[in-house]
Design an enzyme around this catalytic site. Sequence first.
Site, short mmCIF file in Angstrom:
data_model
loop_
_atom_site.label_atom_id
_atom_site.label_comp_id
_atom_site.label_asym_id
_atom_site.label_seq_id
_atom_site.Cartn_x
_atom_site.Cartn_y
_atom_site.Cartn_z
N HIS A 269 1.13 5.13 -2.22
CA HIS A 269 1.57 6.63 -1.75
C HIS A 269 2.73 7.10 -2.39
O HIS A 269 2.82 8.14 -2.80
CB HIS A 269 1.54 6.43 -0.07
CG HIS A 269 0.58 6.44 0.66
ND1 HIS A 269 -0.22 7.56 0.63
CD2 HIS A 269 -0.07 5.63 1.50
CE1 HIS A 269 -1.38 7.16 1.42
NE2 HIS A 269 -1.12 5.81 1.91
N SER B 60 -3.45 1.09 -4.70
CA SER B 60 -2.77 -0.27 -4.11
C SER B 60 -3.95 -1.35 -3.96
O SER B 60 -3.49 -2.56 -3.41
CB SER B 60 -2.07 -0.16 -2.79
OG SER B 60 -3.29 0.31 -1.85
N GLU C 238 -6.01 8.93 0.34
CA GLU C 238 -6.18 7.95 0.34
C GLU C 238 -7.19 7.11 -0.88
O GLU C 238 -7.01 6.35 -1.56
CB GLU C 238 -7.04 7.39 1.67
CG GLU C 238 -6.06 7.23 2.65
CD GLU C 238 -4.81 6.27 2.73
OE1 GLU C 238 -4.86 5.47 2.01
OE2 GLU C 238 -4.03 6.44 3.41
N HIS D 83 0.88 -1.20 0.02
CA HIS D 83 0.07 -0.08 -0.04
C HIS D 83 0.84 1.40 -0.13
O HIS D 83 0.53 2.15 -0.92
CB HIS D 83 -0.96 0.16 1.29
CG HIS D 83 -1.69 1.33 1.38
ND1 HIS D 83 -2.68 1.72 0.56
CD2 HIS D 83 -1.42 2.23 2.47
CE1 HIS D 83 -3.17 2.67 1.18
NE2 HIS D 83 -2.43 3.23 2.27
FE FE2 Z 1 -2.50 4.94 3.28
#
Ligand code: FE2
Length: 454
Positions: free
Chosen positions: A283, A342, A323, A278
């Site tokens: 990110h 992700s 997010e 993730h």
């Molecule tokens: Fe996150």
Amino acid sequence: FLCEWLSLVCCHTETMYIEENTYKNDMISLIFLLKEKVGALAKVLRIFEEKSINLTHIESRPSRVNKDEYEFFINLDRRNTPLLTDIIKTLRNEMGVTVHELSRKKKKDAVPWFPRTIQELDRFANQILSYGAELDADHPGFKDPVYRARRKEFADMAYNYRHGQPIPKVTYTEEEKKTWGTVFRELKTLYPTHACYEHNHVFPLLEKYCGYQEDNIPQLEDVSKFLQTCTGFRLRPVAGLLSSRDFLAGLAFRVFHSTQYIRHGSKPMYTPEPDVCHELLGHVPLFADISFAQFSQEIGLASLGAPDEYIEKLATVYWFTVEFGLCKEGDTIKAYGAGLLSSFGELQYCLSDKPEIQSLNLEKTAVQKYPVTEFQPVYYVAESYLKRNSCFHKSFCLFSFRRFASSIPRPFSIRYDPYTQRIEVLDNAKQLKNLAESISSEMGTLCSALKKIE
Ligand SMILES: [Fe+2]
């Protein structure tokens, strides 16, 4: 005592509350700064004497911020509170002294503690809400003692990490690499059609410089160094879940708290919590983008010292942008949120006709409720500000975010000094003058560059 004081250095806010047990019930503490001059302290002490106030404790040391100043820490009896307002007013207005009052109890208008230097983020390492090795009963690795022991190794490593150290390199097992490989391969097939321009722009660079490959899990240290050369963002390993306040505070320093363990191998396409897939696939690519890095930092800066209800709003804004954000690129919608980039399943789902898509409106978005363990029923799409792909369309977020952030009640203004990696609270004339000089110098550079382009 002194240790506590050291951690409170440069508390420029007028009133701060700090954790329980730090100060005795019946005490009020003040910190004030004085120019190094014969008799300066005596003059201040005389003001207390005139009001018949007895100081129970006094310490001094050279200021770390201004070379020609001294910092004084004093304690006085709480019964003197009614007289204190007048004294502080006299010190500030008539003598030009910078005074900080440290009150023990959380008051209506008090400001929560926040880190002032990047080193102070170390405090969060032992403030985690749940330790990474503790898994819920429905976690895919719950019944796997090997996985649990591995998670403890990662948690301990992060727990002992301190700012300035290199992030420990990890030798990932074959099984861990296999899990990464599956996630990496599947997601990569979706990025060209589903990920935003910035993600697709940075991804090949990560493959080239940071070891992003199907058979290799990149090292946080390498990725952190790469990000620092792009935007000054850096990674810092985290042992477990941080509170929203602490997590957002990291962003103010361009520090992203990142996990280093990987999800359980039995379910490579599912993880109930953030893991290294993730962080690295979702990110990291966006943190290499200048405008996105700026946006992320501004969320962090807005959170420092903000009241609890605004921390919740900022965390919600973070959720629906960093997010789970979508953005417009021309007539199409793409994903820029890390939770989407992700997740093989959700990345397809979010761009299907199943979820509800709404325009990003921060006042509204900030109070939207959301589930954390299933696909989001609602996504917010950032409209294109300039109708061009390459001009960061998420600048829209920045402009509207600044308007939103200005509504957060905070009795002071702050800025981040990237040279000292400190948060400056702009509450005195000297700092404002320094800031004006620095802006003036930058303006000179800008005007001169503009003239040369004409
Ligand atoms: Fe996150």
